[in-house]
Design a protein around this motif. Sequence first.
Motif, short mmCIF file in Angstrom:
data_model
loop_
_atom_site.label_atom_id
_atom_site.label_comp_id
_atom_site.label_asym_id
_atom_site.label_seq_id
_atom_site.Cartn_x
_atom_site.Cartn_y
_atom_site.Cartn_z
N ASN A 275 0.82 -1.22 0.09
CA ASN A 275 0.07 -0.06 0.12
C ASN A 275 0.93 1.00 -0.04
O ASN A 275 1.72 1.26 0.91
CB ASN A 275 -1.00 0.06 1.19
N VAL A 276 0.52 2.19 -1.05
CA VAL A 276 1.43 3.29 -0.99
C VAL A 276 0.77 4.21 -0.10
O VAL A 276 -0.40 4.43 0.03
CB VAL A 276 1.27 3.86 -2.50
N PRO A 277 1.46 5.03 0.86
CA PRO A 277 0.80 5.84 2.06
C PRO A 277 0.00 6.84 1.19
O PRO A 277 0.09 7.41 0.20
CB PRO A 277 1.94 6.47 2.49
N TYR A 278 -1.19 7.27 2.06
CA TYR A 278 -2.23 8.15 1.80
C TYR A 278 -2.97 7.63 0.50
O TYR A 278 -3.99 8.43 0.13
CB TYR A 278 -1.70 9.48 1.36
N ASN A 279 -3.05 6.45 0.01
CA ASN A 279 -3.76 6.14 -1.13
C ASN A 279 -5.33 6.12 -0.51
O ASN A 279 -6.03 6.35 -1.47
CB ASN A 279 -3.31 4.69 -1.45
N PHE A 280 -5.53 5.38 0.65
CA PHE A 280 -7.00 5.59 1.02
C PHE A 280 -7.67 6.73 1.34
O PHE A 280 -8.54 7.04 1.04
CB PHE A 280 -7.07 4.43 2.11
N THR A 281 -6.59 7.60 2.13
CA THR A 281 -7.07 8.98 2.51
C THR A 281 -7.21 9.84 1.20
O THR A 281 -8.34 10.61 1.44
CB THR A 281 -5.84 9.59 3.24
N THR A 282 -6.72 9.64 0.15
CA THR A 282 -6.78 10.75 -0.95
C THR A 282 -7.49 9.82 -2.17
O THR A 282 -8.88 10.15 -2.31
CB THR A 282 -5.59 10.91 -1.67
N SER A 283 -6.96 8.83 -3.00
CA SER A 283 -7.89 8.34 -4.00
C SER A 283 -8.94 7.51 -3.68
O SER A 283 -10.20 7.63 -4.34
CB SER A 283 -6.62 7.16 -4.53
N HIS A 284 -9.19 6.72 -2.47
CA HIS A 284 -10.27 5.83 -2.21
C HIS A 284 -11.47 6.87 -1.75
O HIS A 284 -12.59 6.61 -2.31
CB HIS A 284 -9.91 5.13 -1.00
N VAL A 285 -11.07 7.98 -0.88
CA VAL A 285 -12.11 8.70 -0.35
C VAL A 285 -12.57 9.66 -1.40
O VAL A 285 -13.96 9.86 -1.54
CB VAL A 285 -11.72 9.26 0.69
N PHE A 286 -11.63 10.34 -2.11
CA PHE A 286 -11.94 11.46 -2.85
C PHE A 286 -12.12 11.11 -4.43
O PHE A 286 -12.53 11.97 -5.00
CB PHE A 286 -11.06 12.57 -2.72
N ILE A 287 -11.93 10.04 -4.70
CA ILE A 287 -12.21 9.66 -6.16
C ILE A 287 -13.13 8.23 -6.17
O ILE A 287 -14.31 8.53 -6.65
CB ILE A 287 -10.83 9.13 -6.74
N HIS A 288 -12.72 7.09 -5.42
CA HIS A 288 -13.90 6.03 -5.67
C HIS A 288 -14.89 6.35 -4.89
O HIS A 288 -15.96 6.10 -5.63
CB HIS A 288 -12.78 4.81 -4.74
N HIS A 289 -15.33 6.98 -3.98
CA HIS A 289 -16.37 7.06 -3.18
C HIS A 289 -17.11 8.50 -3.85
O HIS A 289 -18.32 8.40 -3.67
CB HIS A 289 -16.37 7.48 -1.67
N ARG A 290 -16.30 9.30 -4.25
CA ARG A 290 -17.02 10.53 -4.96
C ARG A 290 -17.63 10.10 -6.08
O ARG A 290 -18.81 10.58 -6.50
CB ARG A 290 -16.14 11.65 -5.17
N LEU A 291 -17.04 9.08 -6.86
CA LEU A 291 -17.92 8.87 -8.16
C LEU A 291 -18.41 7.61 -7.97
O LEU A 291 -19.09 7.14 -8.90
CB LEU A 291 -16.67 8.70 -9.19
N ASP A 292 -18.37 6.84 -6.78
CA ASP A 292 -18.76 5.42 -6.84
C ASP A 292 -18.58 4.55 -8.01
O ASP A 292 -19.60 3.82 -8.49
CB ASP A 292 -20.60 5.89 -6.79
N GLY A 293 -17.59 4.51 -8.29
CA GLY A 293 -17.26 3.50 -9.59
C GLY A 293 -17.33 4.08 -10.84
O GLY A 293 -17.34 3.12 -11.73
N SER A 294 -17.87 5.06 -11.02
CA SER A 294 -18.38 5.74 -12.43
C SER A 294 -17.03 6.34 -13.15
O SER A 294 -16.00 6.17 -12.39
CB SER A 294 -19.50 6.61 -12.32
N ALA A 295 -17.31 6.81 -14.37
CA ALA A 295 -16.06 7.41 -15.17
C ALA A 295 -15.26 8.23 -14.31
O ALA A 295 -15.77 9.24 -13.63
CB ALA A 295 -16.73 8.30 -16.22
N GLY A 296 -14.06 8.15 -14.29
CA GLY A 296 -12.87 8.86 -13.70
C GLY A 296 -12.36 8.04 -12.35
O GLY A 296 -11.21 8.31 -11.99
N ASP A 297 -13.00 6.95 -12.00
CA ASP A 297 -12.75 6.23 -10.82
C ASP A 297 -11.47 5.35 -11.18
O ASP A 297 -11.54 4.94 -12.52
CB ASP A 297 -13.79 5.23 -10.56
N SER A 298 -10.48 5.34 -10.68
CA SER A 298 -9.18 4.62 -10.86
C SER A 298 -9.59 3.15 -10.91
O SER A 298 -8.85 2.31 -11.35
CB SER A 298 -8.04 4.83 -9.79
#
Length: 548
Positions: A275-298
């Motif tokens: 796990n790269v540090p801060y990956n959950f704090t940044t990417s998971h919270v502000f991309i995956h959950h903001r987009l809920d798996g839709s376009a733009g989600d990593s």
Amino acid sequence: VSCWTSLVDMPGEKSEDYTLSDVSTADLNLENLKTNGMSSNFLNSDGKLRGEDDSSSLDSMLESSDEDIANKDENNRCQSIGKVRIKSESVNAKVEIIHSSPEVSSEIEDNNVLSLFCSRVIPFLSGLLLTVNFLIFWALPVAGMGAVYKYTWLKPVLQSIYFYLESHPAIRDFAKTYIYTKPEHADFFVMLVLLCLSTSISVSAMFYVQLTTGSLPSWLICAYYLSWVGIGGNIMGTAYALSHKEGHYHGMYKKWFKDIFGNFVENWVGLIFGNVPYNFTTSHVFIHHRLDGSAGDSFYMWDFDRSSLAWYMIYVHRVLLHMVGYSSIVFFNANGKKNLSEKLFRGVCIYWTVAAAILAATRSASFLFWFYIEPLLCMTFFLALINIGFHGFIEFDRDGKSIPMVNSTTIVDSEDDFFGEFDHMAHHYSSHVYYRDLPALQESKKQEFARSRASVFRNISIIELSLFILLGLWDKLADHYVDYNEPEDRLSRQQVKDLLRSRVQRCEASYEAYQAFARHPTEEARRLFLSRLQVKALSPSEPLPAAQ
């Protein structure tokens, strides 16, 4: 050729003027365009094609658009490969690209081959190597430790010990008083201690042998991987689950603990779990959950058939770009999220600085690979696999919107759940609900589950669910599917199988269209991309319809 624009001008040949009156974006036939998406340079602020109201010529529109594209990014400038003939008809505007010479056709073919190689062949080979690597080095530890736990006397014994410790008043009081800000988070303390104890022993053994003998024997690497996975997968599962919780619960720890360790598992213990540090704090919270798996989600996956092993190889590569932080940093930079981009980049630097320190201390690239890099490769494949189960189904309502209770999976009555991780629907759309309260939430949602025929499964692990999807085992999936409708309204077994198959094979967009968007995933580009999506998503075997 993958590019934003669909209209191109042929060099050396004068194009006629075409008035675009009575032609709108809703009338363009994508099958005839042979591309996916049109540059916003061709659209007015009201969403219509430029020239619709002012009757500007196609040539003038092309010149300004090509210039705009060149000014924005020379690398993404669309090559001029042909002129466009537009003929307005009653429903669809027919668009045809005319090639004037064999040289132009040859150039197009070469570019198509290069584009195909970069967008599909390289990701496929990357994913294939990661998959083979997992099968050789990790499949046996993961499956073996799971089987030992599930099918022997160890499970009831270890569960009894764990529940005794987890509920012990003295242990809980200590955790509430000194470690966690909220009393309920003491639920995580025993697993945190067991994780630290296990990793301390195994990591110390690895370094001791390496520093005293100068190499790692094969048996020790195998033993380390078994301990890394843990009985029943509980060590790697705990590392993932606690990193996940820390990413979501910003104020989880007491101030003294937070000031010294920060997110202890996500940013420190997690290093040896890939796990790269801060990956959950940044990417998971502000991309995956903001987009809920839709376009733009990593972790986006709705541009391919999730029951295809070939497409899964490409998806594993996409998850690798997430794991190393690349795709998330691209997204943050494109959307002006400088603070999040810098935080994640700092985490990337920490990860590779630790790698350099390990190499300097051991003077062994072999040790670095087996101890530090292999867990990253393992978790890449593993997260790609479980996300197929979490988000592999997709369905749309009459307004063309994705149905939340279908696109995020719920697993009930599973013995392998980690702190509510298996109710992924609740995790995305009712994230405020604590995992101990999930049964009550699920009970309250039964009518909605019935109405949407939600993606709910019973008595199955997320790994089993993901494998059944990936391998197209619809019978197995149907065995665990839960239909909350009244008996007379329930689907037959064959209907359940057909429903699940269609939802797994359904695509929201084409792979090429999404790849073009993902290169510059700005909010404006995302709105444009989503506006192009057809109201009713079709399975990959069906022809692409006119844009709606």
